[in-house]
Design a protein around this motif. Sequence first.
Motif, PDB file in Angstrom:
ATOM      1  N   ILE A 235     -81.971 -12.267 -77.808  1.00  0.00           N
ATOM      2  CA  ILE A 235     -80.965 -13.151 -77.466  1.00  0.00           C
ATOM      3  C   ILE A 235     -80.769 -14.093 -78.464  1.00  0.00           C
ATOM      4  O   ILE A 235     -81.727 -14.941 -79.039  1.00  0.00           O
ATOM      5  N   ALA A 236     -79.443 -14.373 -78.650  1.00  0.00           N
ATOM      6  CA  ALA A 236     -78.989 -15.269 -80.046  1.00  0.00           C
ATOM      7  C   ALA A 236     -77.669 -15.421 -79.686  1.00  0.00           C
ATOM      8  O   ALA A 236     -76.934 -15.225 -78.734  1.00  0.00           O
ATOM      9  N   ARG A 237     -77.007 -16.281 -80.663  1.00  0.00           N
ATOM     10  CA  ARG A 237     -75.594 -16.390 -80.739  1.00  0.00           C
ATOM     11  C   ARG A 237     -74.893 -15.332 -81.821  1.00  0.00           C
ATOM     12  O   ARG A 237     -75.477 -15.116 -82.662  1.00  0.00           O
ATOM     13  N   GLU A 238     -73.589 -15.060 -81.388  1.00  0.00           N
ATOM     14  CA  GLU A 238     -72.885 -14.257 -82.365  1.00  0.00           C
ATOM     15  C   GLU A 238     -71.947 -15.346 -82.865  1.00  0.00           C
ATOM     16  O   GLU A 238     -70.977 -15.787 -82.148  1.00  0.00           O
ATOM     17  N   GLU A 239     -72.051 -15.518 -84.417  1.00  0.00           N
ATOM     18  CA  GLU A 239     -71.141 -16.455 -84.875  1.00  0.00           C
ATOM     19  C   GLU A 239     -69.752 -15.663 -85.434  1.00  0.00           C
ATOM     20  O   GLU A 239     -69.759 -14.461 -85.488  1.00  0.00           O
ATOM     21  N   ALA A 240     -69.106 -16.569 -85.999  1.00  0.00           N
ATOM     22  CA  ALA A 240     -68.014 -15.877 -86.967  1.00  0.00           C
ATOM     23  C   ALA A 240     -68.405 -14.931 -87.873  1.00  0.00           C
ATOM     24  O   ALA A 240     -69.316 -14.975 -88.404  1.00  0.00           O
ATOM     25  N   ALA A 241     -67.549 -14.062 -88.107  1.00  0.00           N
ATOM     26  CA  ALA A 241     -67.652 -12.955 -89.091  1.00  0.00           C
ATOM     27  C   ALA A 241     -68.860 -12.028 -88.803  1.00  0.00           C
ATOM     28  O   ALA A 241     -69.458 -11.487 -89.701  1.00  0.00           O
ATOM     29  N   GLY A 242     -69.105 -11.954 -87.421  1.00  0.00           N
ATOM     30  CA  GLY A 242     -70.380 -11.082 -87.118  1.00  0.00           C
ATOM     31  C   GLY A 242     -71.744 -11.682 -87.398  1.00  0.00           C
ATOM     32  O   GLY A 242     -72.794 -10.696 -87.455  1.00  0.00           O
ATOM     33  N   THR A 243     -71.871 -12.774 -87.826  1.00  0.00           N
ATOM     34  CA  THR A 243     -73.333 -13.236 -88.132  1.00  0.00           C
ATOM     35  C   THR A 243     -73.838 -13.873 -86.897  1.00  0.00           C
ATOM     36  O   THR A 243     -73.460 -13.727 -85.945  1.00  0.00           O
ATOM     37  N   VAL A 244     -75.183 -13.682 -87.161  1.00  0.00           N
ATOM     38  CA  VAL A 244     -76.130 -14.297 -86.014  1.00  0.00           C
ATOM     39  C   VAL A 244     -76.377 -15.742 -86.198  1.00  0.00           C
ATOM     40  O   VAL A 244     -76.808 -16.360 -87.150  1.00  0.00           O
ATOM     41  N   GLY A 245     -76.237 -16.406 -85.128  1.00  0.00           N
ATOM     42  CA  GLY A 245     -76.944 -17.924 -84.888  1.00  0.00           C
ATOM     43  C   GLY A 245     -77.902 -17.981 -83.998  1.00  0.00           C
ATOM     44  O   GLY A 245     -78.193 -17.086 -83.107  1.00  0.00           O
ATOM     45  N   GLY A 246     -78.455 -19.099 -84.365  1.00  0.00           N
ATOM     46  CA  GLY A 246     -79.870 -19.337 -83.515  1.00  0.00           C
ATOM     47  C   GLY A 246     -79.551 -20.127 -82.042  1.00  0.00           C
ATOM     48  O   GLY A 246     -78.484 -20.607 -81.715  1.00  0.00           O
ATOM     49  N   ILE A 247     -80.433 -20.018 -81.517  1.00  0.00           N
ATOM     50  CA  ILE A 247     -80.483 -20.926 -80.282  1.00  0.00           C
ATOM     51  C   ILE A 247     -81.241 -22.273 -80.527  1.00  0.00           C
ATOM     52  O   ILE A 247     -82.123 -22.269 -81.279  1.00  0.00           O
ATOM     53  N   GLU A 248     -80.926 -23.323 -79.984  1.00  0.00           N
ATOM     54  CA  GLU A 248     -81.563 -24.699 -79.984  1.00  0.00           C
ATOM     55  C   GLU A 248     -82.375 -24.953 -79.026  1.00  0.00           C
ATOM     56  O   GLU A 248     -82.671 -24.088 -77.970  1.00  0.00           O
ATOM     57  N   ASP A 249     -83.637 -25.235 -79.296  1.00  0.00           N
ATOM     58  CA  ASP A 249     -84.773 -25.587 -78.623  1.00  0.00           C
ATOM     59  C   ASP A 249     -84.401 -26.339 -77.108  1.00  0.00           C
ATOM     60  O   ASP A 249     -84.934 -25.790 -76.046  1.00  0.00           O
TER      61      ASP A 249
END
Length: 103
Positions: free
Chosen positions: A72-86
């Motif tokens: 489970i993560a975030r999908e950012e612009a341009a198909g990159t993976v973003g993190g989740i915050e604490d």
Amino acid sequence: MPKVLVAVPGEPVAFANVKESKESIAGLLGGPLECVRLERGLTLYCNGQGNADDLPINPHFSQGLVRGPIVIAREEAAGTVGGIEDSEIPWIMDAYIRTDDFV
């Protein structure tokens, strides 16, 4: 490197820092990506061949039946993976992850 939730059948739920590419997520899952949109901008990544490869059912995911590991993560612009915050972790655990003692 973004922090993501990793839940593998037979192992405790963990958090990992990964490269910001979908290839790094695919490496954790052991196969091609299948993406499911969740609430609050989150994405569940699972192995798109989980059923065909008869992977074990993931007992951690509480919102349906998924075979094999999940991320489970975030999908950012341009198909990159973003993190989740604490600060999001308690909500994610409550909304999507079984906290029973079985693994």
